[in-house]
Write a protein that holds these residues in place. Structure first.
Motif, mmCIF file in Angstrom:
data_model
loop_
_atom_site.group_PDB
_atom_site.id
_atom_site.type_symbol
_atom_site.label_atom_id
_atom_site.label_comp_id
_atom_site.label_asym_id
_atom_site.label_seq_id
_atom_site.Cartn_x
_atom_site.Cartn_y
_atom_site.Cartn_z
ATOM 1 N N LEU A 43 0.864 -1.183 0.000
ATOM 2 C CA LEU A 43 0.000 0.000 0.000
ATOM 3 C C LEU A 43 0.903 1.237 0.000
ATOM 4 N N VAL A 44 0.672 2.107 -0.986
ATOM 5 C CA VAL A 44 1.505 3.317 -1.113
ATOM 6 C C VAL A 44 0.702 4.515 -0.617
ATOM 7 N N ARG A 45 1.337 5.323 0.264
ATOM 8 C CA ARG A 45 0.640 6.514 0.783
ATOM 9 C C ARG A 45 1.517 7.740 0.587
ATOM 10 N N VAL A 46 0.949 8.715 -0.119
ATOM 11 C CA VAL A 46 1.637 9.990 -0.348
ATOM 12 C C VAL A 46 1.173 10.970 0.733
ATOM 13 N N HIS A 47 2.112 11.436 1.552
ATOM 14 C CA HIS A 47 1.801 12.385 2.634
ATOM 15 C C HIS A 47 2.139 13.804 2.162
ATOM 16 N N THR A 48 1.348 14.777 2.659
ATOM 17 C CA THR A 48 1.556 16.175 2.244
ATOM 18 C C THR A 48 1.660 17.082 3.468
ATOM 19 N N ASP A 49 2.138 18.303 3.208
ATOM 20 C CA ASP A 49 2.320 19.247 4.321
ATOM 21 C C ASP A 49 1.000 19.835 4.821
ATOM 22 N N GLU A 50 -0.111 19.526 4.134
ATOM 23 C CA GLU A 50 -1.416 19.985 4.651
ATOM 24 C C GLU A 50 -2.192 18.834 5.282
ATOM 25 N N GLY A 51 -1.535 17.717 5.455
ATOM 26 C CA GLY A 51 -2.145 16.595 6.160
ATOM 27 C C GLY A 51 -3.012 15.693 5.293
ATOM 28 N N ILE A 52 -3.195 16.039 4.015
ATOM 29 C CA ILE A 52 -3.974 15.153 3.123
ATOM 30 C C ILE A 52 -3.079 13.986 2.707
ATOM 31 N N VAL A 53 -3.645 12.790 2.745
ATOM 32 C CA VAL A 53 -2.878 11.594 2.382
ATOM 33 C C VAL A 53 -3.571 10.910 1.196
ATOM 34 N N GLY A 54 -2.792 10.579 0.184
ATOM 35 C CA GLY A 54 -3.333 9.846 -0.972
ATOM 36 C C GLY A 54 -2.896 8.395 -0.903
ATOM 37 N N VAL A 55 -3.768 7.493 -1.420
ATOM 38 C CA VAL A 55 -3.535 6.052 -1.259
ATOM 39 C C VAL A 55 -3.641 5.332 -2.600
ATOM 40 N N ALA A 56 -2.799 4.316 -2.779
ATOM 41 C CA ALA A 56 -2.941 3.433 -3.952
ATOM 42 C C ALA A 56 -2.337 2.075 -3.623
ATOM 43 N N ASP A 57 -2.709 1.084 -4.425
ATOM 44 C CA ASP A 57 -2.235 -0.281 -4.172
ATOM 45 C C ASP A 57 -1.254 -0.727 -5.261
ATOM 46 N N THR A 58 -0.312 -1.568 -4.861
ATOM 47 C CA THR A 58 0.743 -2.008 -5.777
ATOM 48 C C THR A 58 0.880 -3.528 -5.744
ATOM 49 N N PRO A 59 0.639 -4.210 -6.872
ATOM 50 C CA PRO A 59 0.792 -5.663 -6.903
ATOM 51 C C PRO A 59 2.152 -6.086 -7.480
ATOM 52 N N PRO A 60 3.000 -6.729 -6.706
ATOM 53 C CA PRO A 60 4.276 -7.200 -7.269
ATOM 54 C C PRO A 60 4.028 -8.353 -8.249
ATOM 55 N N ARG A 61 4.557 -8.225 -9.452
ATOM 56 C CA ARG A 61 4.421 -9.294 -10.444
ATOM 57 C C ARG A 61 5.801 -9.562 -11.054
ATOM 58 N N PRO A 62 6.616 -10.372 -10.352
ATOM 59 C CA PRO A 62 7.996 -10.592 -10.825
ATOM 60 C C PRO A 62 8.051 -11.157 -12.246
ATOM 61 N N TYR A 63 7.045 -11.977 -12.603
ATOM 62 C CA TYR A 63 7.043 -12.619 -13.927
ATOM 63 C C TYR A 63 6.554 -11.677 -15.020
ATOM 64 N N THR A 64 6.134 -10.484 -14.632
ATOM 65 C CA THR A 64 5.679 -9.521 -15.646
ATOM 66 C C THR A 64 6.578 -8.285 -15.665
ATOM 67 N N TYR A 65 6.851 -7.732 -14.489
ATOM 68 C CA TYR A 65 7.611 -6.472 -14.423
ATOM 69 C C TYR A 65 8.927 -6.604 -13.666
ATOM 70 N N GLY A 66 9.207 -7.783 -13.093
ATOM 71 C CA GLY A 66 10.444 -7.960 -12.332
ATOM 72 C C GLY A 66 10.391 -7.389 -10.923
#
Ligand code: MUC
Ligand code: MG
Length: 366
Positions: A33-56
């Protein structure tokens, strides 16, 4: 508003229905889970699937590249400087899904800051996506039972059949059983994940010619260029590029060199910023696209819905949006639902990825 840091949280959720396909298999969602933190306290979220056989990428490599490289490089940048961020991240080669997640999390911050759903900011074409379900390797009759259940329970009538097995008769039989069992109205297509040679793929196309398969995705290794070109030239149905076209440059190359005449767009690997560029290129060249999946969690799936529904060219076909149902649980605070074969965009500021923090604490790996 500026980025202060980017956090990468590894977690693991088991599958209730493990998926097998020609390039690999999954029995555990060992995502980040990736979270981007900011100086105004807003946090953005996204998900990341590791696929070694596709992207390494692996779970550890995603955490490392996000926290050790992207976080210090992007800290201090204005949250609206998306193309600058993209340019900076592109100095690091590969790491496709790590980059995609950072971009989606940045868009999530932007939507929350502007108090707008990101789907409206991207294009606002419609409020939903039609759902396609992906069927992994299984005996033909079992596949049909699953497809019938999905149709009955969720109203889904588009199915992607994972293929690329040997002997090819296994997949030809599966395609036939699905068509006969689901009837002429069902939308069916195949994805071989490079499992066959160009000649085997041509033979499969010959043997399935009467089954109304809508297209064939990544049948063989696109780097074997003459075989692939011959296949695309002679195929009666479109040949789609998925893992051979993970970014704008490779998508352009595959289309222009005759390696494909149809494109999968996946937000997990392209984020929204690069996915928008791929989409524009494809539309301008008269190339159809579909929203593919990276076996996404609900967090990843709502990002695909957000993007797909935003544009006419992505929403006219069913997107692959239901394989989160193969997992035992999820991190999304408000679970997704599929109604009559559709998933609706969330009418909330951002992407709609509010996280259940108790679940994250339970499933996180560190
Ligand atoms: C696809 O379209 O290839 C297989 C593995 C993965 O991550 O996504 C797939 C689906
Ligand atoms: Mg594929």
């Amino acid at each position: 508003m500026k980025i202060t840091r980017i956090e990468a949280v590894p977690y693991s959720i088991p599958y209730v229905h493990p998926l097998h396909f020609a390039s690999g298999s999954v029995d555990e969602a060992d995502h980040v889970l990736v979270r981007v933190h900011t100086d105004e306290g807003i946090v953005g979220v996204a998900d990341t699937p590791p696929r070694p056989y596709t992207y390494g990428e692996t779970q550890k490599s995603i955490v490392a590249v996000v926290e050790d490289i992207f976080s210090p490089q992007l800290a201090g940048l204005d949250i609206f400087a998306r193309d600058r961020m993209q340019t900076i991240m592109d100095r690091t080669v590969h790491n496709q899904t790590a980059k995609g997640a950072v971009d989606i999390a940045v868009w999530d911050v932007i939507g929350k800051y502007l108090n707008q759903p990101v789907s409206s900011l991207l294009g606002g074409f419609t409020d939903h996506m039609t759902v396609s379900h992906m069927l992994g390797f299984k005996p033909a009759q079992e596949l049909l039972q699953i497809a019938l259940e999905f149709r009955e329970k969720h109203g889904i009538n588009t199915f992607k059949l994972k293929t690329g097995r040997r002997p090819i008769s296994l997949d030809v039989e599966a395609a036939r059983v699905l068509r006969e069992g689901l009837g002429p109205e069902a939308h069916l297509y195949m994805d071989a994940n490079r499992g066959w040679s160009a000649n085997e793929s041509a033979e499969v196309l010959r043997q399935t010619a009467d089954l109304g398969m809508e297209f064939l995705e990544e049948p063989d290794d696109a780097r074997e260029v003459l075989g692939r070109r011959r296949l695309v030239t002679n195929s009666p149905i479109p040949i789609a590029a998925d893992e051979s076209a993970p970014d704008l440059g490779s998508a352009a190359r595959e289309i222009l060199t005759g390696g494909a005449n149809f494109l999968a767009i996946k937000t997990a690997r392209s984020g929204f910023t690069e996915a928008t560029k791929i989409l524009g290129m494809a539309q301008g060249m008269g190339i159809d696209v579909y929203v593919g999946n990276q076996i996404d969690t609900q967090v990843g799936t709502i990002a695909s819905v957000t993007f797909g529904a935003a544009f006419a060219h992505t929403s006219k076909r069913a997107g692959e949006l239901s394989n989160y149902l193969d997992m035992a649980d999820d991190l999304l605070a408000e679970p997704l639902s599929i109604e009559d074969g559709k998933i609706f965009v969330r009418d909330v500021p951002g992407v709609g990825t509010a996280i259940d923090e108790d679940k994250l604490a339970h499933y996180r790996s560190n």
